[in-house]
Write a protein that holds these residues in place. Structure first.
Motif, PDB file in Angstrom:
ATOM      1  N   LEU A  26       1.091  -1.575  -0.005  1.00  0.00           N
ATOM      2  CA  LEU A  26       0.167   0.048   0.031  1.00  0.00           C
ATOM      3  C   LEU A  26       1.099   0.910   0.245  1.00  0.00           C
ATOM      4  N   ASN A  27       1.862   1.403   0.585  1.00  0.00           N
ATOM      5  CA  ASN A  27       3.247   3.221   0.885  1.00  0.00           C
ATOM      6  C   ASN A  27       3.783   2.964  -0.712  1.00  0.00           C
ATOM      7  N   ARG A  28       4.309   1.433  -1.126  1.00  0.00           N
ATOM      8  CA  ARG A  28       4.847   1.502  -2.341  1.00  0.00           C
ATOM      9  C   ARG A  28       3.517   2.187  -3.300  1.00  0.00           C
ATOM     10  N   LEU A  29       2.284   1.918  -3.713  1.00  0.00           N
ATOM     11  CA  LEU A  29       1.442   2.435  -4.441  1.00  0.00           C
ATOM     12  C   LEU A  29       0.432   3.991  -4.086  1.00  0.00           C
ATOM     13  N   MET A  30       1.506   4.219  -2.549  1.00  0.00           N
ATOM     14  CA  MET A  30       0.944   5.397  -3.151  1.00  0.00           C
ATOM     15  C   MET A  30       1.577   6.412  -2.555  1.00  0.00           C
ATOM     16  N   THR A  31       2.994   6.154  -2.856  1.00  0.00           N
ATOM     17  CA  THR A  31       3.835   6.844  -3.356  1.00  0.00           C
ATOM     18  C   THR A  31       4.375   7.320  -4.934  1.00  0.00           C
ATOM     19  N   PRO A  32       4.557   8.703  -4.681  1.00  0.00           N
ATOM     20  CA  PRO A  32       4.376   9.225  -6.506  1.00  0.00           C
ATOM     21  C   PRO A  32       5.930   8.836  -7.011  1.00  0.00           C
ATOM     22  N   GLU A  33       6.498   9.055  -6.132  1.00  0.00           N
ATOM     23  CA  GLU A  33       8.127   9.361  -6.228  1.00  0.00           C
ATOM     24  C   GLU A  33       8.785   8.687  -5.914  1.00  0.00           C
ATOM     25  N   LEU A  34       9.483   7.010  -6.269  1.00  0.00           N
ATOM     26  CA  LEU A  34      10.782   6.352  -5.321  1.00  0.00           C
ATOM     27  C   LEU A  34      11.683   6.785  -5.030  1.00  0.00           C
ATOM     28  N   THR A  35      11.857   7.039  -3.836  1.00  0.00           N
ATOM     29  CA  THR A  35      13.734   7.111  -4.038  1.00  0.00           C
ATOM     30  C   THR A  35      14.733   5.742  -3.424  1.00  0.00           C
ATOM     31  N   ALA A  36      15.764   5.555  -3.561  1.00  0.00           N
ATOM     32  CA  ALA A  36      16.837   5.091  -3.807  1.00  0.00           C
ATOM     33  C   ALA A  36      16.846   4.497  -2.516  1.00  0.00           C
ATOM     34  N   SER A  37      16.785   5.745  -1.133  1.00  0.00           N
ATOM     35  CA  SER A  37      16.317   4.496   0.212  1.00  0.00           C
ATOM     36  C   SER A  37      15.343   4.370   0.926  1.00  0.00           C
ATOM     37  N   GLN A  38      14.199   4.273   0.185  1.00  0.00           N
ATOM     38  CA  GLN A  38      12.585   3.515  -0.488  1.00  0.00           C
ATOM     39  C   GLN A  38      13.224   2.414  -0.400  1.00  0.00           C
ATOM     40  N   ALA A  39      13.325   2.216  -1.869  1.00  0.00           N
ATOM     41  CA  ALA A  39      13.781   1.075  -1.963  1.00  0.00           C
ATOM     42  C   ALA A  39      14.595   0.075  -0.814  1.00  0.00           C
ATOM     43  N   ARG A  40      15.415   0.929  -1.063  1.00  0.00           N
ATOM     44  CA  ARG A  40      15.910   0.134   0.285  1.00  0.00           C
ATOM     45  C   ARG A  40      15.462  -0.855   2.004  1.00  0.00           C
ATOM     46  N   SER A  41      14.576   0.089   2.151  1.00  0.00           N
ATOM     47  CA  SER A  41      13.449  -0.061   2.944  1.00  0.00           C
ATOM     48  C   SER A  41      12.769  -1.495   2.718  1.00  0.00           C
ATOM     49  N   ASP A  42      12.228  -0.988   1.198  1.00  0.00           N
ATOM     50  CA  ASP A  42      11.332  -1.930   0.853  1.00  0.00           C
ATOM     51  C   ASP A  42      11.751  -3.697   0.626  1.00  0.00           C
ATOM     52  N   VAL A  43      12.958  -3.617   1.064  1.00  0.00           N
ATOM     53  CA  VAL A  43      13.910  -4.599   0.266  1.00  0.00           C
ATOM     54  C   VAL A  43      13.850  -5.565   1.655  1.00  0.00           C
ATOM     55  N   LEU A  44      14.487  -4.551   2.450  1.00  0.00           N
ATOM     56  CA  LEU A  44      14.231  -5.205   3.913  1.00  0.00           C
ATOM     57  C   LEU A  44      13.193  -5.615   4.433  1.00  0.00           C
ATOM     58  N   GLY A  45      11.959  -4.183   4.380  1.00  0.00           N
ATOM     59  CA  GLY A  45      10.653  -4.485   5.502  1.00  0.00           C
ATOM     60  C   GLY A  45      10.381  -6.222   4.563  1.00  0.00           C
ATOM     61  N   VAL A  46      10.443  -7.072   3.091  1.00  0.00           N
ATOM     62  CA  VAL A  46      10.435  -7.557   2.562  1.00  0.00           C
ATOM     63  C   VAL A  46      10.548  -9.023   3.511  1.00  0.00           C
ATOM     64  N   ILE A  47      11.727  -8.756   3.576  1.00  0.00           N
ATOM     65  CA  ILE A  47      12.814  -9.714   4.171  1.00  0.00           C
ATOM     66  C   ILE A  47      12.107 -10.187   5.200  1.00  0.00           C
ATOM     67  N   LEU A  48      11.682  -9.002   6.137  1.00  0.00           N
ATOM     68  CA  LEU A  48      11.328  -9.516   7.357  1.00  0.00           C
ATOM     69  C   LEU A  48      10.304 -10.291   7.185  1.00  0.00           C
TER      70      LEU A  48
END
Length: 222
Positions: A26-48
């Motif tokens: 949901l957070n990814r869909l609502m983010t208009p522009e993806l930053t590099a730091s957010q992408a890294r956070s998303d990967v970490l979140g998926v792993i957890l």
């Protein structure tokens, strides 16, 4: 049947993992522009989230389920042999109360020197104990026998002095003249610690009974 008290705990990591994954999407869909730091956070979140779900699945397989308990058939009561000295009655009442309130025991019988001294908890249909093969083995070997799931043993018919739907039984010798017979409302419900504690209580009862009942009961006929 009683509900497994650990069911919610075993499922909690799966629920949290799925919920967190949904929030990440949901957070990814609502983010208009993806930053590099957010992408890294998303990967970490998926792993957890994946680790949480995996942990929950493993818990479903590894953690033992609490044994299913039943409501034993019979009336609840307390019966003491009337001829017993008051000190012995007090000792038996104390020991039986501890067992009924701190273990899976729901019905118990103290049989000594050929007589039933105590019945407590859910009472079985027969007030007398006629030693069968299992009880005789306990007395002759001076070792307890734990029938973890009573319905699996053909010799269960000798325990007609316990409720008919008793799930597990421990026969603990009280010296050479008697036994403490415990009926549980769930199979495989006694731990090793319970067995050790039951043996200690039986030893304590043997000291009291042997010293106080020499003139009150006749020797058992085995």
């Amino acid at each position: 049947m009683t509900k497994d008290n650990n069911q919610v705990l075993r499922r909690l990591p799966i629920v949290v993992g799925v919920l967190a994954s949904a929030l990440l999407v949901l957070n990814r869909l609502m983010t208009p522009e993806l930053t590099a730091s957010q992408a890294r956070s998303d990967v970490l979140g998926v792993i957890l989230c994946a680790l949480l779900i995996l942990t929950g699945l493993l818990w479903q397989q590894v953690q033992p389920r609490s044994p299913d308990a039943v409501r034993l058939i019979g009336e609840e009561g307390l019966e003491l042999a009337p001829s017993l000295p008051e000190t012995v009655k007090t000792e038996l009442a104390w020991a039986s109360h501890l067992l009924l309130t701190n273990t899976a025991t729901r019905s118990l019988v103290v049989w000594y020197a050929g007589k039933v001294l105590l019945r407590r908890g859910i009472l079985g249909p027969n007030s007398q104990v006629k030693p069968g093969a299992i009880l005789q083995r306990v007395l002759s070997k001076q070792k307890p026998i734990y029938l973890v799931e009573l319905k699996l043993y053909p010799g269960r018919i000798e325990f007609d002095y316990l409720p008919e739907n008793t799930q597990g039984v421990i026969c603990q010798p009280i010296g050479k003249q008697g036994a403490l017979i415990l009926g549980a409302n769930a199979p495989r419900s006694y731990t090793k610690q319970d067995e050790t504690w039951i043996a200690g209580i039986a030893d304590k009862l043997e000291v009291s009974l042997s010293s106080n009942l020499s003139n009150h009961v006749a020797p058992a006929e085995i």
